[in-house]
Scaffold this active site. Structure first.
Site, PDB file in Angstrom:
ATOM      1  CG  ASP A 116      -5.123   9.092   6.220  1.00 13.53           C
ATOM      2  OD1 ASP A 116      -4.642   9.330   6.813  1.00 13.53           O
ATOM      3  OD2 ASP A 116      -6.153   8.868   6.136  1.00 13.53           O
TER       4      ASP A 116
ATOM      5  CG  PHE B  43      -3.515  15.169   0.742  1.00 15.82           C
ATOM      6  CD1 PHE B  43      -4.567  13.653   1.179  1.00 15.82           C
ATOM      7  CD2 PHE B  43      -3.342  15.081  -0.425  1.00 15.82           C
ATOM      8  CE1 PHE B  43      -5.003  13.589   0.722  1.00 15.82           C
ATOM      9  CE2 PHE B  43      -3.767  14.458  -1.194  1.00 15.82           C
ATOM     10  CZ  PHE B  43      -4.368  13.780  -0.916  1.00 15.82           C
TER      11      PHE B  43
ATOM     12  NE  ARG C 243      -3.028   7.852  -9.724  1.00 15.76           N
ATOM     13  CZ  ARG C 243      -3.070   7.442  -8.301  1.00 15.76           C
ATOM     14  NH1 ARG C 243      -2.529   7.484  -7.443  1.00 15.76           N
ATOM     15  NH2 ARG C 243      -4.643   7.875  -8.086  1.00 15.76           N
TER      16      ARG C 243
ATOM     17  CD  GLU D 239      -2.924   0.761   0.133  1.00 15.89           C
ATOM     18  OE1 GLU D 239      -2.069   1.616  -0.627  1.00 15.89           O
ATOM     19  OE2 GLU D 239      -4.021   1.182   0.611  1.00 15.89           O
ATOM     20  CG  ASP D 240      -0.554   5.032  -1.304  1.00 15.53           C
ATOM     21  OD1 ASP D 240      -1.677   4.449  -0.914  1.00 15.53           O
ATOM     22  OD2 ASP D 240      -1.428   5.928  -2.479  1.00 15.53           O
TER      23      ASP D 240
HETATM   24  P1  IMP Z   1      -7.152   4.836   5.047  1.00 18.83           P
HETATM   25  O1  IMP Z   1      -8.439   3.714   4.370  1.00 18.83           O
HETATM   26  O2  IMP Z   1      -7.459   5.567   5.554  1.00 18.83           O
HETATM   27  O3  IMP Z   1      -5.712   3.658   6.199  1.00 18.83           O
HETATM   28  O4  IMP Z   1      -7.062   5.088   3.503  1.00 18.83           O
HETATM   29  C1  IMP Z   1      -5.586   4.529   2.639  1.00 18.83           C
HETATM   30  C2  IMP Z   1      -5.513   5.446   1.271  1.00 18.83           C
HETATM   31  O5  IMP Z   1      -6.235   6.551   1.570  1.00 18.83           O
HETATM   32  C3  IMP Z   1      -4.486   4.971   1.079  1.00 18.83           C
HETATM   33  O6  IMP Z   1      -4.363   4.222   0.114  1.00 18.83           O
HETATM   34  C4  IMP Z   1      -3.948   6.304   0.137  1.00 18.83           C
HETATM   35  O7  IMP Z   1      -5.199   6.294  -0.899  1.00 18.83           O
HETATM   36  C5  IMP Z   1      -5.113   7.598   0.595  1.00 18.83           C
HETATM   37  N1  IMP Z   1      -4.790   8.459   1.364  1.00 18.83           N
HETATM   38  C6  IMP Z   1      -4.503   8.821   2.696  1.00 18.83           C
HETATM   39  N2  IMP Z   1      -3.371   9.590   2.636  1.00 18.83           N
HETATM   40  C7  IMP Z   1      -3.551   9.801   1.876  1.00 18.83           C
HETATM   41  C8  IMP Z   1      -2.587  11.073   0.872  1.00 18.83           C
HETATM   42  O8  IMP Z   1      -1.533  12.453   2.043  1.00 18.83           O
HETATM   43  N3  IMP Z   1      -2.418  11.385  -0.049  1.00 18.83           N
HETATM   44  C9  IMP Z   1      -2.814  10.451  -1.166  1.00 18.83           C
HETATM   45  N4  IMP Z   1      -3.840   9.334  -0.970  1.00 18.83           N
HETATM   46  C10 IMP Z   1      -3.970   9.167   0.696  1.00 18.83           C
HETATM   47 MG    MG Z   2      -4.166   3.515  -2.165  1.00 18.73          MG
END
Ligand code: IMP
Ligand code: MG
Length: 182
Positions: free
Chosen positions: A105, A154, A167, A101-102
């Site tokens: 969050d 962000f 990207r 995963e990137d």
């Molecule tokens: P989570 O389900 O809240 O953990 O969200 C994970 C996803 O939210 C990541 O895979 C990203 O695609 C997106 N995301 C969360 N924070 C960022 C950010 O700072 N920049 C870009 N995408 C983000």
């Molecule tokens: Mg993602």
């Protein structure tokens, strides 16, 4: 000048720092799974550049697969709802799966994916997240491998987007734009 070099982007993690850390994670994975093979399952689209570099830093028999989940859409705020949009092409039963995963969050996405993949009975299941934003966590989940912990900002670049843009930036940058973060 391309808009990508505009003043609304500030480098948070440089390409050199990323390269070094990805090499370290690859070495760690190679050690942890020594003598075995792994399946890297990338979460589209944000993880694709991380996965590409990580795969080349792993000295094991390695295959790729990809999944897609519904995510932030065009904004910065999660809907809080996760849906599988594309499943893996190859069954993962009995395999060493690493979800790539990137960003970890709130943890909603990876909590959902962990449950989904556990049900498919892999030999092992781990998470490799390039970035970890621990202060944003809603679900109690941690990455087994992560590149960097970052504050609640962000970020874009190295695969990560804002409204599908940025990207292709080589560095991870903080985007300060008139946004909808509130
Ligand atoms: P989570 O389900 O809240 O953990 O969200 C994970 C996803 O939210 C990541 O895979 C990203 O695609 C997106 N995301 C969360 N924070 C960022 C950010 O700072 N920049 C870009 N995408 C983000
Ligand atoms: Mg993602």
């Amino acid at each position: 000048m391309p808009t990508q070099t505009a003043a609304n982007l500030r480098v948070l993690i440089s390409r050199q720092q990323i390269a070094q850390r990805v090499a370290e994670i690859g070495a760690q994975i190679s050690k942890d799974y020594s003598g075995e093979s792994v399946v890297l399952v990338g979460v589209l689209k944000g993880s694709c550049i991380f996965l590409s570099d990580l795969a080349r830093a792993i000295e094991l028999e390695t295959t790729f697969d990809f999944i897609a989940v519904s995510s932030y859409g065009a904004g910065k705020q999660s809907s809080g709802e996760v849906k599988l949009v594309k499943d893996v092409d190859t069954p993962v039963q009995g395999k060493n799966v690493i979800l790539v995963e990137d960003i970890l969050d709130t943890g909603l996405t990876l909590t959902y994916l962990t449950k989904l993949f556990e049900a498919a009975q892999p030999r092992s299941l781990r998470i490799a997240a390039l970035l970890d934003k621990p202060s944003r966590r809603i679900m109690p989940i941690q990455p087994h491998y992560y590149g960097f912990q970052i504050p609640d900002e962000f970020v874009v670049g190295y695969g990560m987007d804002y409204a599908e843009k940025y990207r292709n930036l080589a560095d991870i940058c903080v985007l300060s734009e008139a946004g909808d973060k509130s």
